[in-house]
Scaffold this motif. Sequence first.
Motif, PDB file in Angstrom:
ATOM      1  N   TRP A 203     -42.361  32.930 -29.641  1.00 31.27           N
ATOM      2  CA  TRP A 203     -43.063  32.712 -30.899  1.00 31.27           C
ATOM      3  C   TRP A 203     -42.960  33.931 -31.828  1.00 31.27           C
ATOM      4  O   TRP A 203     -43.197  33.802 -33.035  1.00 31.27           O
TER       5      TRP A 203
ATOM      6  N   ALA B 278     -46.640  32.888 -36.572  1.00 36.23           N
ATOM      7  CA  ALA B 278     -46.198  31.792 -35.699  1.00 36.23           C
ATOM      8  C   ALA B 278     -47.067  31.714 -34.448  1.00 36.23           C
ATOM      9  O   ALA B 278     -47.416  30.621 -33.985  1.00 36.23           O
ATOM     10  N   ARG B 279     -47.424  32.847 -33.905  1.00 34.14           N
ATOM     11  CA  ARG B 279     -48.269  32.847 -32.710  1.00 34.14           C
ATOM     12  C   ARG B 279     -49.655  32.286 -33.027  1.00 34.14           C
ATOM     13  O   ARG B 279     -50.205  31.500 -32.250  1.00 34.14           O
TER      14      ARG B 279
ATOM     15  N   GLU C 257     -49.353  28.506 -33.435  1.00 34.01           N
ATOM     16  CA  GLU C 257     -49.169  27.811 -32.156  1.00 34.01           C
ATOM     17  C   GLU C 257     -50.484  27.748 -31.377  1.00 34.01           C
ATOM     18  O   GLU C 257     -50.820  26.704 -30.792  1.00 34.01           O
TER      19      GLU C 257
END
Length: 299
Positions: free
Chosen positions: A237, A242-243, A246
Amino acid sequence: MPFATALGHSGSARKPDARSTFYVFGSSLHLPVSGSDRLKDKIHIDVSTASGPGRQTLPRNAQAQFYPAVCSIVGGVLSPLLSNLLLDDLDRELERRGLRFVRYADDCNVYVRSERAGQRVMRGLKAYLIDKLKLKVNESKSAVAPPAERKLLGFTFRLTTRVWRVIAPQSAGRFKEKVRELTRRSRGISLERMVAELRRYLTGWLGYFGFSEWPSVLRDLEGWLRRRLRCFLWKRWKVSPARFRELRGRGVGPDLAAQTVGSPHGPWRLSCSPALNMALPNRFFDELGLPSLVRKPIN
């Protein structure tokens, strides 16, 4: 101790007595070229003749050409076969002496009741192997030690109120090396393909090492494997947005997601964090087809 009969072995064996404390003499043998003459009385070659399959002994002039070639492949796929041919005499000698032993190919463990007895047996068997059978003993792999400190065929023993068959630490280490190789982020494959490759490996591995009687070792390896996959996804990721996205998309609260993304800890430390365990539970890997290492009890 059902180790000898349950694992299976080539040649003869006497089962160790589980009621006693044993020392084990383990040895690994090499066949020198000078020992090839002993094969001449033991090997027959199956051949097909015009009248059909037959069993014939090589003529003397052919034996001189054949046996050195046979000795050169010891250590390859035929090593167990040649070991059984040569070490049948050792099996008979151990039985004659009334010793309890397990042998597979050129690996042999002999079980006795004390370290002093182990040293005595070791000296006697070394003399027998070297002087009579003309074999070379691998000194680096031969020792007298408690069974828990030695391994055979990837297993060792653990003694509590009874003797348990346990995966040897060396075998667990090789398992981790293989999993690390299959789960490298640099491979550039999808998680689904990675799990499929792991499934093939784990199915074969479990077919052998699932025979362990100490399930905590399997549970520890399974937990390590799932943590390895969580670490793999966290690295994939890459960047903080993005992390965070997610984690939020997988049901992690905003505060915990932000705290995890902003943590100074590395991927391996975070792979066992509450956020990643919540976002990537065991059920997630089960649905991908990752097999469990611990066999579920049958109701």
